[in-house]
Design a protein around this motif. Structure first.
Motif, PDB file in Angstrom:
ATOM      1  N   ILE A 125      11.548  10.306   7.460  1.00  0.00           N
ATOM      2  CA  ILE A 125      11.180   9.957   6.092  1.00  0.00           C
ATOM      3  C   ILE A 125      10.093   8.888   6.195  1.00  0.00           C
ATOM      4  CG2 ILE A 125      11.949   8.906   3.927  1.00  0.00           C
ATOM      5  CD1 ILE A 125      14.771  10.017   4.612  1.00  0.00           C
ATOM      6  N   TYR A 126       8.958   9.161   5.586  1.00  0.00           N
ATOM      7  CA  TYR A 126       7.842   8.211   5.606  1.00  0.00           C
ATOM      8  C   TYR A 126       7.852   7.425   4.297  1.00  0.00           C
ATOM      9  CZ  TYR A 126       6.199  11.066   9.505  1.00  0.00           C
ATOM     10  OH  TYR A 126       6.097  11.746  10.688  1.00  0.00           O
ATOM     11  N   ALA A 127       7.800   6.095   4.415  1.00  0.00           N
ATOM     12  CA  ALA A 127       7.917   5.254   3.217  1.00  0.00           C
ATOM     13  C   ALA A 127       6.996   4.046   3.350  1.00  0.00           C
ATOM     14  CB  ALA A 127       9.360   4.801   3.034  1.00  0.00           C
ATOM     15  N   ARG A 128       6.821   3.341   2.224  1.00  0.00           N
ATOM     16  CA  ARG A 128       6.054   2.108   2.248  1.00  0.00           C
ATOM     17  C   ARG A 128       6.593   1.144   1.198  1.00  0.00           C
ATOM     18  NH1 ARG A 128       0.040   3.416  -0.380  1.00  0.00           N
ATOM     19  NH2 ARG A 128       0.740   3.957  -2.485  1.00  0.00           N
ATOM     20  N   LYS A 129       6.232  -0.135   1.363  1.00  0.00           N
ATOM     21  CA  LYS A 129       6.607  -1.173   0.402  1.00  0.00           C
ATOM     22  C   LYS A 129       5.385  -2.052   0.153  1.00  0.00           C
ATOM     23  CE  LYS A 129      11.477  -1.330   1.794  1.00  0.00           C
ATOM     24  NZ  LYS A 129      12.619  -2.185   2.200  1.00  0.00           N
ATOM     25  N   LYS A 130       5.151  -2.388  -1.096  1.00  0.00           N
ATOM     26  CA  LYS A 130       3.959  -3.150  -1.435  1.00  0.00           C
ATOM     27  C   LYS A 130       4.166  -4.644  -1.222  1.00  0.00           C
ATOM     28  CE  LYS A 130       0.412  -3.629  -5.012  1.00  0.00           C
ATOM     29  NZ  LYS A 130      -0.035  -3.241  -6.360  1.00  0.00           N
ATOM     30  N   ASP A 131       3.258  -5.259  -0.490  1.00  0.00           N
ATOM     31  CA  ASP A 131       3.176  -6.702  -0.266  1.00  0.00           C
ATOM     32  C   ASP A 131       4.310  -7.275   0.572  1.00  0.00           C
ATOM     33  OD1 ASP A 131       0.804  -6.894  -1.715  1.00  0.00           O
ATOM     34  OD2 ASP A 131       1.889  -7.129  -3.612  1.00  0.00           O
ATOM     35  N   SER A 132       5.550  -6.929   0.232  1.00  0.00           N
ATOM     36  CA  SER A 132       6.693  -7.567   0.880  1.00  0.00           C
ATOM     37  C   SER A 132       7.715  -6.525   1.319  1.00  0.00           C
ATOM     38  CB  SER A 132       7.354  -8.547  -0.092  1.00  0.00           C
ATOM     39  OG  SER A 132       8.629  -8.933   0.357  1.00  0.00           O
ATOM     40  N   LEU A 133       8.435  -6.816   2.393  1.00  0.00           N
ATOM     41  CA  LEU A 133       9.490  -5.911   2.846  1.00  0.00           C
ATOM     42  C   LEU A 133      10.684  -5.929   1.903  1.00  0.00           C
ATOM     43  CD1 LEU A 133       9.362  -6.592   6.699  1.00  0.00           C
ATOM     44  CD2 LEU A 133       8.772  -4.469   5.505  1.00  0.00           C
TER      45      LEU A 133
END
Length: 711
Positions: A125-133
């Motif tokens: 599963i490929y994911a991301r989070k903006k600015d902060s974990l």
């Protein structure tokens, strides 16, 4: 035939007279399949080769499929008594893996990117989070859902646009390495209707976030030969070809520099490279040649500030040197030396940061990481303290940072991902690979590096690992693995899967034979073209050394290699079959002459600088002298398991199929000879992480059964 980026299917065997009697009984009860002999005369340079199994290359012929299926059925029957053991091995190997695992996040353009797995699922599963974990997770792709309905699934080349709103990605559902590129809107979740077919899967965005450059493959040969420009929202049929690599010994690719300032088109063959550059904010402009190709001149480029840094073998710098050149006039005559060529150090790569640059080197076979400041005030190496480790620079997309991310593991130590502060020299271990099951303790294992003497006096290194307490009395089963082509180096690395062999008494060893680059560029060049046989004799001499020094004996020695390493296996069993009780040849490149004469076969023409062009008589005769298929004779062969994939784009399935058919016809022993064709996969085998383990479990069960180990 082609590099498998190096194959890591590691297996083992053992033999006794009781074992051989069992094989004879099995062979008597179960008749092995035979392929029909249809004589085909292949003539070149006045020499005629008779190939009775040439017809097996007719992929659409029902009789070909029938033969492969009969071989699979025979394999199933001959290994039926190991099926429960296979299941146990699979469960054991799977049980060491943390199923709900995740990569260490890395930051790029304001987002943290993460790849994670969920328990019981095969795909990432490929994911991301903006600015902060701590920010909410945004799922880019759940490949478990994307893979539904496909027996094979591989996603590749994920590439986010500079404005973070779009992502280009490639998908292969056949295992032929022909990817369809699609574009997804990350704000709306919509996947746009454009489908760009027959690509490498990779692409790169221009600075405007609407212009995408990608690499097309030739439909028949699968050579990546053209770069196209696609503008978002326009039909794919209107895409513009911006570069065509017409030399069929080269392949091409496109990427963006880490500085984000330049788009780069690369062309590469075994011996020669060439690059073209274009500013990323001028996607409709013309790419400019960086340095025109000159046969034998290899170079790679990285951009920093107003200079390019060039890693090159120019001026007979076989182990490469580092040069720099101003942006305006990049030709070789303007290159200035930064790090000189060294006879004993191979310069492998460069990673550029705002204040530092990091050089990856290899000295006496060992990885070295050299950290330098641009201002010259800092120059030091990261310390590593043994001879059986692998250390490499990891994912570092952030340019403006003093943190270097690298990875370290060894034959006895699981992998660690480490963030290293290049200024303070402080280490932050972000992740250590977990080995589940509660049984693993690295202190129970020993690793060492030894040196065998080849027949020509050359010292050949061997890295090995085993459980503490073994005796050098010749009774240990030992698996010797090697690759030995393309300058590809098999570094000593940790494997949780391999524990299933070590914990059952096996020694695992890697022979760093010539043809790889373990000991520098000369090591590679002395194992190719007219010196290719050094690869084979090195492996045989390593085998003899391990027997002579009591690590094992010929009744307990096993060999394995895949792809070009499968060629190595094929040559070795022709030359010295008596040394091995068993051999695993994975997707083996064994019909060298016929394949290298057929320019329609994927990737063949690009191989001429590695193996030679058999259209020239001198290369033809040398190839023929070692080609495994051409040199099968009436003699005893070891127990053998041969694997392939029907859709393999690198080593066509018919090479191992023909080889097995000819071995069946001529071999004089009753040892096992099994062919397993994955009818749904290609060069890399099954696509799911756990499905792939089932294939390894099958191999291990075969080999362990020969050794008389049942659980």
């Amino acid at each position: 035939m082609k590099s498998l980026s190096v194959i890591c299917l590691l297996s083992i065997i053992f033999a006794t007279s009781c074992k051989k009697n069992t094989n004879t009984a099995l062979e008597t009860k179960t008749q092995y399949p035979t392929a029909e002999k249809i004589e085909t005369h292949l003539e070149k340079h006045g020499d005629v080769r008779i190939d009775n199994y040439f017809w097996l290359n007719e992929r659409e012929n029902p009789e070909v499929i029938d033969y492969l299926e009969r071989e699979n059925d025979y394999n199933d029957k001959m290994t039926a008594h190991t099926k429960d053991f296979q299941k146990d091995l699979f469960a054991e190997m799977k049980g060491r893996i943390k199923e709900d695992d995740a990569s260490v996040p890395y930051k790029l353009n304001g987002y943290w990117y993460i790849t994670r797995f969920e328990k019981g699922k095969d795909y990432p599963i490929y994911a991301r989070k903006k600015d902060s974990l701590e920010a909410p997770e945004e799922i880019l792709f759940d490949c478990n859902k994307e893979a539904e309905g496909h027996p094979y699934f591989k996603m590749s080349g994920l590439n986010v646009s500079p404005d973070n709103k779009l992502i280009a990605f490639g998908v292969d559902t056949v295992s032929r390495r022909k990817y369809n590129i699609r574009i997804k809107n990350l704000e709306t979740g919509e996947v746009y209707p454009e489908v760009i077919e027959t690509t490498t899967g990779g692409s790169t965005w221009a600075a405007d976030s609407k212009t995408l450059f990608y690499t097309k493959k030739d439909e028949e040969t699968l050579r990546s030969d053209k770069i196209y420009r696609h503008i978002l929202g326009t039909p794919v049929s209107e895409d513009v070809e911006v570069f065509h690599e017409e030399d069929d010994t080269f392949y091409t690719f496109v990427y963006k520099t880490k500085s984000k300032k330049y788009l780069v088109i690369g062309s590469s063959s075994t011996l020669t490279s060439e690059y073209r550059i274009l500013k990323a904010d001028d996607p409709m402009g013309e790419f400019k040649v960086f340095q025109p190709r000159v046969r034998g001149l290899e170079y790679g480029i990285a951009h920093y500030d107003d200079h390019f840094y060039v890693l090159t073998n120019a001026d007979n710098a076989k182990n490469f040197k580092l040069m720099k050149v101003e942006e305006g006039d990049t030709g070789k005559d303007n290159w200035k030396e930064v790090i000189p060529h060294r006879e004993d150090v191979l310069l492998e790569d460069i990673e550029i940061f705002k204040d530092y640059y990091v050089i990856s080197e290899r000295n006496n076979g060992l990885n070295k990481i050299n950290i330098k400041r641009w201002d010259g005030n800092v120059d030091y190496y990261l310390p590593f303290d043994n001879e059986t480790y692998t250390a490499y620079v990891s994912t570092n997309p952030d340019f403006d940072t003093q943190i270097l991310r690298y990875s370290y593991n060894s034959l006895t130590t699981p992998n660690s991902v480490i963030d290293f502060d290049m200024e303070t020299k402080e280490k932050d271990v972000k992740k250590e690979q977990e080995v589940l099951g509660g049984k693993f303790d690295k202190n129970n294992y020993v690793s060492e590096r030894v040196w065998a003497t080849a027949s020509d006096g050359t010292k050949v290194p061997i890295s090995m690992v085993y459980r503490k307490g073994i005796k050098k009395d010749g009774s240990n089963p030992l698996l010797l693995y090697a690759y030995g082509s393309y300058g590809s180096t098999v570094d000593p690395y940790f494997s949780t899967v391999r524990l299933s062999l070590l914990d059952r008494g096996f020694i695992f060893a890697i022979a760093h034979v010539r043809g790889g680059e373990y000991l520098g560029r000369n090591w590679y060049e002395s194992g190719k073209l007219f010196e290719k046989k050094n690869t084979f004799t090195d492996f045989i001499d390593c085998s003899k050394f391990l027997i002579k020094d009591g690590y094992t004996s010929k009744d307990h020695l096993y060999a394995m290699g895949g792809s070009a390493g499968g060629l190595l296996m094929g040559a070795v069993v022709n030359m010295a079959p008596h040394l091995y009780n068993g051999v695993v040849a994975a997707v083996p490149f064994v019909d060298v002459v016929t394949t290298m004469l057929d320019e329609s076969i994927p990737l063949t023409t690009g191989e001429y600088d590695e193996w030679g062009n058999p259209n020239e008589k001198k290369y033809y005769l040398y190839m023929k002298s070692y080609s495994p298929y051409d040199n099968v004779i009436a003699q005893e062969y070891p127990n053998m398991l041969v694997t392939t994939g029907l859709h393999d784009s690198q080593v066509q399935y018919w090479e191992p199929a023909k080889w097995v058919a000819k071995l069946r016809e001529l071999k004089t022993d009753n040892n096992l000879l099994l062919l397993h064709t994955n009818m749904e996969a290609g060069h890399g085998g099954a696509s799911g992480r756990f499905e792939a383990l089932k294939e390894v479990a099958e191999e291990y069960a075969f080999l362990l059964d020969l050794e008389g180990i049942k659980d």
